[in-house]
Enzyme design. Structure first.
Site, PDB file in Angstrom:
ATOM      1  N   GLU A  39       0.841  -1.213   0.000  1.00 34.79           N
ATOM      2  CA  GLU A  39       0.000   0.000   0.000  1.00 34.79           C
ATOM      3  C   GLU A  39       0.870   1.256   0.000  1.00 34.79           C
ATOM      4  O   GLU A  39       0.623   2.213   0.736  1.00 34.79           O
ATOM      5  CB  GLU A  39      -0.972  -0.013   1.186  1.00 34.79           C
ATOM      6  CG  GLU A  39      -1.919  -1.192   1.215  1.00 34.79           C
ATOM      7  CD  GLU A  39      -2.964  -1.205   0.103  1.00 34.79           C
ATOM      8  OE1 GLU A  39      -3.033  -0.236  -0.703  1.00 34.79           O
ATOM      9  OE2 GLU A  39      -3.714  -2.188   0.018  1.00 34.79           O
ATOM     10  N   CYS A  70     -13.036  -6.422 -14.925  1.00 35.70           N
ATOM     11  CA  CYS A  70     -14.069  -5.399 -14.761  1.00 35.70           C
ATOM     12  C   CYS A  70     -15.341  -6.032 -14.200  1.00 35.70           C
ATOM     13  O   CYS A  70     -15.867  -6.998 -14.758  1.00 35.70           O
ATOM     14  CB  CYS A  70     -14.355  -4.721 -16.093  1.00 35.70           C
ATOM     15  SG  CYS A  70     -15.646  -3.452 -15.990  1.00 35.70           S
TER      16      CYS A  70
END
EC number: 2.7.1.21
Length: 194
Positions: A89, A145
């Protein structure tokens, strides 16, 4: 490509949410451990979605991590026997992270960082573009997606099931309740022209 007897270098793992960035970081760290190399993993304190002291992928893989508040705090935990420094992150770290990563690589460490390369608006996120520019190896992952099934390179933020507005705060820590992977064509950011 990843021989430890080389001088230090930087690897960046980037992509949208749910593309497998943390999973890939964990895989690389585990490989170093099998080779009897010493690795240490860091994460920003802000990332407490699944665990305070582990990097956890969305599919449940995990590895112990040291949570840090500021980039330069990483130096406090580095010892000479370390071979590999991993940072998850990385987009949530302050601007000093680029310098920290450079210094570590210049000192001979293999530095692996993982993070979002784009924010929910589809714009470059934090220091990740700079890290990509200075890295020896860049791996850009894609998700699928959630709207059409195409390769997804973007992260769709949802607020009550609707796309977040362009001027919403950039950082909102969350998982599948707040974000979905989207392709270029299904990604929507109200009030921004395409």
């Amino acid at each position: 490509m990843y021989l430890i007897n080389q001088n230090g270098w930087i690897e960046v793992i980037c992509g949208s949410m749910f593309s497998g960035k943390s999973e890939e970081l964990i895989r690389r760290v585990r490989r170093t451990q099998f080779a009897k190399q010493h690795a240490i993993v860091f994460k920003p304190c802000i990332d407490n979605r699944y665990s305070e002291e582990d990097v956890v992928s969305h599919n449940g893989l995990k590895v112990k991590a040291v949570p840090v508040s500021a980039s330069k705090d990483i130096f406090k935990h580095i010892t000479e026997e370390m071979d590999v420094i991993a940072i998850d992150e990385v987009q949530f770290f302050d601007g000093d992270i680029v310098e920290v990563v450079q210094v570590l690589a210049n000192r001979g460490y293999r530095v692996i960082v993982a993070g979002l390369d784009q924010d929910f608006r589809g714009l470059p996120f934090g220091q990740v573009p700079q890290l990509m520019a200075i890295a020896e190896h860049v791996t850009k992952l894609q998700a699928v997606c959630s709207a059409c099934g195409s390769p997804a390179s973007r992260t769709q933020r949802l607020i009550d099931g609707e796309p977040a507005a362009f001027d919403d705060p950039i950082i909102l820590v969350g998982a599948s309740e707040s974000y979905e992977p989207r392709c270029r064509h299904c990604h929507a950011v109200p009030t921004k022209q395409r």
